[in-house]
Design a protein around this motif. Structure first.
Motif, PDB file in Angstrom:
ATOM      1  N   ARG A 165     -13.821  55.130 147.391  1.00 15.57           N
ATOM      2  CA  ARG A 165     -12.648  55.755 146.787  1.00 15.57           C
ATOM      3  C   ARG A 165     -13.005  56.742 145.666  1.00 15.57           C
ATOM      4  O   ARG A 165     -12.513  57.867 145.656  1.00 15.57           O
ATOM      5  CB  ARG A 165     -11.691  54.685 146.290  1.00 15.57           C
ATOM      6  CG  ARG A 165     -10.314  55.199 146.026  1.00 15.57           C
ATOM      7  CD  ARG A 165      -9.383  54.055 145.701  1.00 15.57           C
ATOM      8  NE  ARG A 165      -8.053  54.366 146.173  1.00 15.57           N
ATOM      9  CZ  ARG A 165      -7.010  53.623 145.936  1.00 15.57           C
ATOM     10  NH1 ARG A 165      -7.149  52.500 145.256  1.00 15.57           N
ATOM     11  NH2 ARG A 165      -5.838  53.976 146.372  1.00 15.57           N
ATOM     12  N   ASP A 169     -12.056  60.151 147.721  1.00 17.49           N
ATOM     13  CA  ASP A 169     -10.600  60.255 147.651  1.00 17.49           C
ATOM     14  C   ASP A 169     -10.237  61.186 146.488  1.00 17.49           C
ATOM     15  O   ASP A 169     -10.373  60.825 145.331  1.00 17.49           O
ATOM     16  CB  ASP A 169      -9.988  58.869 147.442  1.00 17.49           C
ATOM     17  CG  ASP A 169      -8.460  58.883 147.518  1.00 17.49           C
ATOM     18  OD1 ASP A 169      -7.855  59.952 147.291  1.00 17.49           O
ATOM     19  OD2 ASP A 169      -7.873  57.817 147.781  1.00 17.49           O
ATOM     20  N   GLY A 170      -9.782  62.385 146.825  1.00 24.26           N
ATOM     21  CA  GLY A 170      -9.481  63.405 145.824  1.00 24.26           C
ATOM     22  C   GLY A 170      -8.516  62.966 144.741  1.00 24.26           C
ATOM     23  O   GLY A 170      -8.563  63.469 143.623  1.00 24.26           O
ATOM     24  N   ARG A 171      -7.671  62.003 145.049  1.00 20.52           N
ATOM     25  CA  ARG A 171      -6.722  61.515 144.042  1.00 20.52           C
ATOM     26  C   ARG A 171      -7.419  60.751 142.915  1.00 20.52           C
ATOM     27  O   ARG A 171      -6.873  60.577 141.841  1.00 20.52           O
ATOM     28  CB  ARG A 171      -5.669  60.607 144.674  1.00 20.52           C
ATOM     29  CG  ARG A 171      -4.804  61.334 145.703  1.00 20.52           C
ATOM     30  CD  ARG A 171      -3.964  60.339 146.465  1.00 20.52           C
ATOM     31  NE  ARG A 171      -4.870  59.451 147.196  1.00 20.52           N
ATOM     32  CZ  ARG A 171      -4.478  58.366 147.861  1.00 20.52           C
ATOM     33  NH1 ARG A 171      -3.213  58.016 147.866  1.00 20.52           N
ATOM     34  NH2 ARG A 171      -5.340  57.630 148.503  1.00 20.52           N
ATOM     35  N   PHE A 172      -8.648  60.308 143.167  1.00 16.83           N
ATOM     36  CA  PHE A 172      -9.381  59.506 142.191  1.00 16.83           C
ATOM     37  C   PHE A 172     -10.606  60.222 141.630  1.00 16.83           C
ATOM     38  O   PHE A 172     -11.354  59.646 140.853  1.00 16.83           O
ATOM     39  CB  PHE A 172      -9.789  58.171 142.810  1.00 16.83           C
ATOM     40  CG  PHE A 172      -8.597  57.314 143.103  1.00 16.83           C
ATOM     41  CD1 PHE A 172      -8.083  56.466 142.148  1.00 16.83           C
ATOM     42  CD2 PHE A 172      -7.961  57.409 144.326  1.00 16.83           C
ATOM     43  CE1 PHE A 172      -6.967  55.703 142.421  1.00 16.83           C
ATOM     44  CE2 PHE A 172      -6.837  56.644 144.605  1.00 16.83           C
ATOM     45  CZ  PHE A 172      -6.339  55.786 143.637  1.00 16.83           C
TER      46      PHE A 172
END
Length: 174
Positions: A165, A169-172
């Motif tokens: 993640r 995962d770009g959101r993180f």
């Protein structure tokens, strides 16, 4: 895990074939040796998920790292250079923390390997006490033109989510 990040925000790394050229030109065995050999430098990995993580597939070797026993595939690297529109190679900058000698040794080995396929590199030895301001800042990486950033990561939790993640995962990704 130690790896070379290839930021897609920096030309020509936005082109997957240019990134693949770097991957195929790298001699993972020499990079492992530069870090201190198998005992200190760790195993050559076929992918980004360690075999100790449930769900890992150690046979997933998309670039043939294990199949080639860590050796580069210079013909495939040259083919990828042609595919990315840079048949004569390209130039990029590698960022490395200057206060960690094995990282500097690793980058010097990578620089030599990439030169074999006419990828010329400039090494920017940054202050290792301030990685968040430079190599861990997407804007700083883009502004400084870092096409390759030597990185390391250890997961807080030994799970696929805990490991991948923060990396994919770009959101993180801060």
């Amino acid at each position: 895990m130690r790896y070379a990040a290839l930021p897609q925000s920096v030309a020509p790394m936005e082109n997957i074939h240019c990134r693949k050229a770097v991957i195929f030109a790298a001699d993972n065995g020499e990079l492992q040796t530069a870090r201190g050999g198998p005992i200190v430098g760790g195993d050559i990995a076929p992918n980004m998920l360690p075999p100790s993580i449930i769900g890992s597939d150690p046979s997933d070797d998309p670039y043939g790292a294990l199949e080639k026993k860590g050796k580069p595939d210079l013909e495939k690297a040259r083919k990828e250079l042609r595919a990315c529109g840079k048949p004569n190679g390209f130039s990029t900058t590698i960022a490395v923390r200057k206060n960690i000698p094995v990282e500097v040794d690793t980058v010097l080995a990578l620089q030599k390997q990439l030169k074999e396929v006419n990828i010329s590199t400039t090494i920017d030895r940054i202050d290792g006490s301030a990685p968040f301001d430079v190599i861990e800042s997407a804007q700083a990486v883009k502004d400084r033109g870092y096409g390759i950033v030597l990185m390391g990561f250890a997961a807080d939790f030994p799970t696929g989510q805990g490991f991948l993640r923060p990396l994919v995962d770009g959101r993180f990704i801060l």
